[in-house]
Design an enzyme around this catalytic site. Sequence first.
Site, PDB file in Angstrom:
ATOM      1  CG  ASN A 155      -3.626 -10.915 -36.261  1.00 44.88           C
ATOM      2  OD1 ASN A 155      -3.252 -10.255 -37.246  1.00 44.88           O
ATOM      3  ND2 ASN A 155      -4.370 -11.985 -36.382  1.00 44.88           N
ATOM      4  CD  GLN A 183      -3.347  -8.369 -31.880  1.00 44.00           C
ATOM      5  OE1 GLN A 183      -2.647  -8.344 -30.868  1.00 44.00           O
ATOM      6  NE2 GLN A 183      -4.459  -9.058 -31.936  1.00 44.00           N
ATOM      7  CG  HIS A 205     -12.049  -7.804 -28.026  1.00 41.38           C
ATOM      8  ND1 HIS A 205     -11.465  -9.032 -28.133  1.00 41.38           N
ATOM      9  CD2 HIS A 205     -12.334  -7.409 -29.280  1.00 41.38           C
ATOM     10  CE1 HIS A 205     -11.406  -9.374 -29.413  1.00 41.38           C
ATOM     11  NE2 HIS A 205     -11.931  -8.399 -30.127  1.00 41.38           N
ATOM     12  CB  THR A 241     -29.147   4.208 -29.990  1.00 44.24           C
ATOM     13  OG1 THR A 241     -30.313   4.772 -30.576  1.00 44.24           O
ATOM     14  CG2 THR A 241     -28.985   4.723 -28.571  1.00 44.24           C
ATOM     15  CB  CYS A 329      -6.681 -28.686 -37.115  1.00 42.27           C
ATOM     16  SG  CYS A 329      -5.769 -30.088 -37.730  1.00 42.27           S
TER      17      CYS A 329
END
Length: 390
Positions: A155, A183, A205, A241, A329
């Site tokens: 990825n 990916q 997604h 479900t 970061c």
Amino acid sequence: MDKRFVYADNAATTPVAAEVLNKMLPYYTGEFGNPSAGFYSLGQRAKAAIEEARQNVAAVIGAEAKEIIFTGSGTEADNMALRGFMHSKQAKGRRRLITTAIEHHAILHTADALRDEGFNVVILPVDNNGVVDLVALENAINEDTALVSIMTANNEIGTIQPLREIADICHKKGVFFHTDAVQAFGHIPINVKELGIDMLSLSGHKINAPKGIGALYVRSGIALQSYITGGGQEKGRRAGTENVAGIVALGEAARLKGENMEREMAYVRSLSRRLQEQVVARIPQCALTGHPTERLPGNSSFVFAAIEGETLIMDLNMAGICAATGSACSTASLDPSHVLLGIGLSHERAHGSLRLTLDVMNTEDDVDYIVENLEKILERRRKMSPVWEE
Ligand SMILES: *Cc1c(COP(=O)(O)O)cnc(C)c1O
């Protein structure tokens, strides 16, 4: 150049395609039946919609519909494969799980959890291009090995693994092979039967279906330990479900990807090539990361000397461009991305990383806009940098 909005972070997520949304919406309203309510047509139609989606997902990877289990995400599919297999009868008490240093955290953190349970986890190294060391793989497989899990494509750097060779090594030694294809699914051709893949994870997604829907392909004959217990949904393999609308969306997105794959691959690859060529030509002291040719069509990942990735992302955002970095970061820890360290980059080099992931909705104008802004931003930031030397 006028300010634009350019989404170049398609490896993080993609928008839901209009056709996909249209196909799923009725299952929130008129077609809201419970697929387990099989005595009336409303429920039967929901059930039929799920089975059609299952067929569509299976077809893209050359599987049979009954080999597809729908899950709540790619992460859940990865968990199901690793936990479900290591705890299954198929594992025959064997305790070793082999994976690689550059897997997604859905695999690596699940492997950590299995190690805490007492399983023996081996992490394979990769080379500078991100390709898994096949000799190390062969050497790591011993009598106690149950499963090998190696991602189809990475990825962060886009590198595609030699799945066929990996599967051959696994099967020669009698161990099972899972691949995290989140990916890769829908973006490059994958045939589980031809490649010899026993289990494969995918997610909605990343292919223009919604977030919160995924699937695991499990080859016929493999019975995983199910760890979500309850009703008999998904043949008892994953209770709860069903997310009918999400499943319908995933099925439709998969069908569209399968149908258009060749054209989309060629288009996205040409955009990425334009981006890579321009960046390398116009920006000094930069390098492409990942494999030069065996990489996902949409992935362009770079490292720039004397640049802090986090700052770069914020500057790009000011220009309306969404991109990603594996600098320290951004990883919520003191270390840069494990993938960049895994391919042998120093902390310092990994600091200046940038990932631009393009997809079918991007254009050549997007690419030119990115390059122009990147060039300006880097020039300005480097002038301010105490470590920059031309
Ligand atoms: C996105 C991603 C996942 C996680 O999938 P989700 O559906 O977001 O949970 C797993 N593996 C890889 C390689 C991914 O890119």
